[in-house]
Design a protein around this motif. Structure first.
Motif, short mmCIF file in Angstrom:
data_model
loop_
_atom_site.label_atom_id
_atom_site.label_comp_id
_atom_site.label_asym_id
_atom_site.label_seq_id
_atom_site.Cartn_x
_atom_site.Cartn_y
_atom_site.Cartn_z
N ILE A 319 32.83 50.39 48.56
CA ILE A 319 33.69 49.32 48.05
C ILE A 319 33.60 49.33 46.53
N VAL A 320 34.74 49.48 45.87
CA VAL A 320 34.79 49.55 44.41
C VAL A 320 35.52 48.32 43.90
N ILE A 321 34.82 47.51 43.13
CA ILE A 321 35.40 46.28 42.58
C ILE A 321 35.82 46.52 41.14
N LEU A 322 37.06 46.14 40.83
CA LEU A 322 37.61 46.28 39.49
C LEU A 322 37.86 44.89 38.91
N ALA A 323 37.48 44.66 37.66
CA ALA A 323 37.73 43.36 37.04
C ALA A 323 37.58 43.46 35.53
N THR A 324 38.37 42.68 34.82
CA THR A 324 38.15 42.59 33.38
C THR A 324 36.95 41.69 33.12
N LYS A 325 36.31 41.88 31.99
CA LYS A 325 35.18 41.01 31.64
C LYS A 325 35.65 39.56 31.45
N THR A 326 36.89 39.39 31.03
CA THR A 326 37.44 38.04 30.88
C THR A 326 37.43 37.30 32.21
N LYS A 327 37.85 38.00 33.27
CA LYS A 327 37.85 37.38 34.60
C LYS A 327 36.44 37.04 35.06
N LEU A 328 35.51 37.93 34.81
CA LEU A 328 34.13 37.68 35.23
C LEU A 328 33.51 36.53 34.44
N LYS A 329 33.77 36.50 33.14
CA LYS A 329 33.22 35.42 32.32
C LYS A 329 33.77 34.06 32.74
N ALA A 330 35.02 34.06 33.20
CA ALA A 330 35.64 32.79 33.62
C ALA A 330 34.95 32.18 34.84
N LEU A 331 34.19 32.99 35.57
CA LEU A 331 33.45 32.47 36.73
C LEU A 331 32.23 31.67 36.30
N ASP A 332 31.85 31.79 35.03
CA ASP A 332 30.75 31.00 34.47
C ASP A 332 29.46 31.19 35.27
N GLY A 333 29.21 32.45 35.67
CA GLY A 333 27.97 32.77 36.36
C GLY A 333 28.02 32.61 37.87
N ARG A 334 29.10 32.05 38.40
CA ARG A 334 29.20 31.92 39.86
C ARG A 334 29.36 33.30 40.49
N PRO A 335 28.78 33.52 41.67
CA PRO A 335 28.86 34.85 42.29
C PRO A 335 30.24 35.15 42.83
N LEU A 336 30.50 36.42 43.08
CA LEU A 336 31.69 36.82 43.83
C LEU A 336 31.49 36.45 45.28
N ILE A 337 32.58 36.24 46.00
CA ILE A 337 32.51 35.71 47.37
C ILE A 337 33.29 36.61 48.31
N VAL A 338 32.73 36.89 49.48
CA VAL A 338 33.46 37.55 50.56
C VAL A 338 33.60 36.58 51.71
N ASP A 339 34.80 36.48 52.26
CA ASP A 339 35.09 35.57 53.37
C ASP A 339 35.95 36.34 54.37
N SER A 340 35.37 37.37 54.96
CA SER A 340 36.11 38.32 55.80
C SER A 340 36.53 37.75 57.14
N GLY A 341 35.94 36.61 57.52
CA GLY A 341 36.16 36.08 58.86
C GLY A 341 35.02 36.42 59.80
N ASP A 342 34.10 37.25 59.33
CA ASP A 342 32.94 37.66 60.11
C ASP A 342 31.68 37.33 59.30
N PRO A 343 31.01 36.21 59.61
CA PRO A 343 29.86 35.81 58.79
C PRO A 343 28.76 36.85 58.71
N GLU A 344 28.52 37.58 59.78
CA GLU A 344 27.47 38.61 59.75
C GLU A 344 27.83 39.72 58.77
N LEU A 345 29.10 40.12 58.75
CA LEU A 345 29.54 41.12 57.78
C LEU A 345 29.42 40.56 56.37
N ASP A 346 29.81 39.29 56.18
CA ASP A 346 29.71 38.68 54.86
C ASP A 346 28.27 38.72 54.35
#
Length: 373
Positions: A319-346
């Motif tokens: 899995i390759v995640i692409l993002a500008t630093k601007t987008k990442l900084k806007a999260l203010d330290g909050r983590p990235l989130i996966v909500d696939s519909g399968d909690p075990e996979l998440d």
């Protein structure tokens, strides 16, 4: 002491269009079902209610009949009272009618499963003083009234049951024009506000709109992504950042869909979940995705074509995640989130990822759903 009075609504049609690449469910439920879509909103609500199963003796669920709430609540052993008889084929007005009936009850919380269209239907009728919370089950979830995942929504209810100090805030009800959305145009509109429990770990922020303006940064990200494709069959997710990769290759891009490329050539475009599974069987894969600005979701928001089965087939390391630093900084330290519909996979997908932020430029960033910690 009286029981916690939980109003419960499930939109049985929510999310149907996502897996079959219809970009939503409004007005296309019959088409989605004909294409093989399977209703999953009840499973999303089940994931939320599972968090509070231990407290069910203290809860009275007040809901609609059948698939709109009664079935799942009774199956899980909750004391259940039905205040609205739902038809076999539900429509938007049925959600509104349930809300109208629930206004006659003194609710502690109204919990509903759906997408932005469902949030609009709840908002159209709900009293300004009733706390509400959404369980994400739709394709489009731009509104700030939803938990970041179904489990997170359940965690908020658990906090209320445990009498933790939970403030209330007004959150935006947003929706987009699905007809325009299916042609690649995002036209969002704010419809109003509803009162939601203010728990920033578990309740999502409203999506930030707008395209990345720095084309040079996107071109650098695209160049690095192309170098990493090698001989793999590559799954190209939705969004402007990933779209820059297709532009760099001179390929037609489905901005709000999922495409397949190999050897820098287009294999197939705007694919459904089933089509992706068929075309990727026994292949060496890489998945290129980006995050939703302001929210941080990389799976489960507008890209339900990327089914849990497909993501497992790809594997975390591909899995390759692409993002500008601007987008990442806007999260203010909050983590990235996966909500696939399968909690075990998440859970399996949590950890640190080397996010491409430019040409030979990376940021280590965490995927760590707070509600699953």
């Amino acid at each position: 002491m009286g029981k916690f009075r939980l109003g419960l609504i499930i939109n049985p049609l929510a999310g149907l269009g996502g897996s079959v690449a219809l970009k939503g469910s409004d007005g296309v439920a019959a088409e989605a079902l004909a294409k093989g879509a399977v209703p999953k909103a009840h499973l999303r609500m089940q994931q939320a209610l599972a968090v509070i199963e231990l407290y069910k003796d203290r809860i009275e669920v007040i809901t609609a009949s059948g698939d709109m709430g009664e079935t799942i609540a009774k199956q899980m052993g909750f004391t259940t009272r039905v205040v609205y008889q739902a038809p076999q084929q539900t429509q938007a007005q049925d959600t509104q009618k349930v809300v109208a009936e629930l206004l006659n009850e003194t609710l502690d919380l109204l919990l509903f499963a759906g997408g932005d269209g469902t949030a609009r239907d709840v908002y159209a009728i709900a009293d300004d003083n009733i706390p509400v919370l959404g369980v994400p089950a739709g394709v489009k979830i731009h509104s700030g009234v939803y938990g970041i995942t179904p489990h997170a929504s359940g965690m908020v209810v658990k906090m209320l049951l445990e009498r933790d100090l939970v403030s209330l805030m007004s959150a935006d009800v947003m929706d987009i024009d699905e007809a325009a959305f299916r042609t690649g145009v995002v036209r969002a509109k704010r419809f109003g506000e509803m009162l939601v429990p203010a728990e920033p770990r578990y309740v999502q922020a409203v999506k930030m709109g707008g395209k990345e303006s720095d084309e040079l940064v996107l071109a650098d990200i695209a160049a690095e992504a192309i170098e990493q494709m090698e001989d793999n069959l590559c799954i190209i997710g939705s969004g402007n950042t990933v779209g820059a990769v297709m532009s760099e290759l001179g390929l037609e891009n489905t901005l709000l869909g999922v495409d397949l490329i190999q050897d820098q050539a287009l294999v197939a475009s705007d694919l459904s979940a089933n089509e992706l599974l068929q075309l990727t069987e026994n292949k060496t894969l890489k998945l290129f995705i980006t995050l939703i600005g302001g929210q941080g979701h990389v799976l489960g928001r507008g890209n339900q074509q990327l089914s849990p089965e497909l993501v497992r087939r790809v594997g975390k390391d591909n899995i390759v995640i692409l993002a500008t630093k601007t987008k990442l900084k806007a999260l203010d330290g909050r983590p990235l989130i996966v909500d696939s519909g399968d909690p075990e996979l998440d859970k399996a997908l949590t950890g640190y990822y080397k996010v491409i932020t430019g040409y030979h430029d990376y940021v280590m960033y965490q995927v760590a759903n707070p509600d699953l910690a």
